[in-house]
Design a protein around this motif. Structure first.
Motif, short mmCIF file in Angstrom:
data_model
loop_
_atom_site.label_atom_id
_atom_site.label_comp_id
_atom_site.label_asym_id
_atom_site.label_seq_id
_atom_site.Cartn_x
_atom_site.Cartn_y
_atom_site.Cartn_z
N LEU A 73 -9.95 -31.31 37.60
CA LEU A 73 -10.37 -31.86 36.50
C LEU A 73 -9.82 -31.56 35.36
CD1 LEU A 73 -13.09 -33.46 36.05
CD2 LEU A 73 -14.20 -31.40 35.46
N GLY A 102 -13.49 -36.43 38.74
CA GLY A 102 -15.03 -36.23 37.99
C GLY A 102 -15.79 -37.09 38.11
N GLY A 117 -18.73 -35.52 40.22
CA GLY A 117 -19.10 -34.79 39.01
C GLY A 117 -20.50 -34.41 39.07
#
Length: 196
Positions: free
Chosen positions: A124, A143, A147
């Motif tokens: 990330l 992400g 995420g």
């Protein structure tokens, strides 16, 4: 193409080892569960690394296998094997020590999810730290796809080690800083220098 084959082989071998260990654990009546981390017991510091290779059942292992394969593959592909191994070691130690320091008393924690969270954090932020457009793009995709795992780093279900997740994530960010490529540094790719 060689790096792709290396990344596939390394991650398939790693996940295969985890499944083999879980099979041994099952057959032995869960004898390997003793390699989990029991907090604040000095003798348990020896289990900080082994705990990342032990799982509490095939369901636990299955939940970690696909993200470990995918995130590990990307990290090996973008970082090379030596750097990847350093990153994973730092993540494993950070996650394990975090669990050892902060997990509830009389608990036993094991599993590769701290490494999964660490690789997530590493991928990330890596591009932003190294200022590489391709790695920023990879980080953004990681992400978006993964995420939602960030919820696992918050205190919630008592059966899930949010401590291992949180400290793994922190370890991944630290690894991105500690193992960043420095300008002019020789990487594991071929280098050409002019002859004086």
């Amino acid at each position: 193409m060689t790096r792709v084959i290396t990344a596939i082989s390394l991650m398939a071998g790693w996940v295969g080892l985890l499944w083999l260990l879980e099979g041994i654990d099952f057959i032995s009546g869960h004898a390997l569960d003793s390699f989990g981390i029991q907090p604040r017991d000095v003798g348990e510091l020896a289990d900080v690394v082994p705990a990342a290779f032990i799982h509490f059942g095939f369901g636990h292992l299955a939940a970690n296998s696909l993200p470990l394969l995918l995130l590990g593959f990307i990290a090996v592909l973008r970082s090379g094997v030596p750097r990847f191994l350093g990153v994973v070691l730092l993540i494993t130690v950070a996650s394990g020590l975090g669990v050892w320091l902060t997990a509830p008393p009389y608990s036993n924690t094991a599993g590769a999810s701290g490494v999964v969270f660490g690789l997530f954090g590493y991928l990330l932020v890596r591009g932003f730290i190294e200022r590489k457009a391709l790695d920023i793009g990879i980080g953004l995709v990681v992400g978006v796809v993964y995420g939602s795992i960030l919820w696992g780093a918050l205190p919630s279900d008592s059966g899930i080690s949010w401590q291992g997740h949180l400290f793994g994530l922190i370890g991944g960010v630290l690894a991105a800083i500690a193992f960043r490529e420095r300008p002019g540094a020789v990487t594991d790719s071929a280098a050409v220098r002019p002859i004086p």
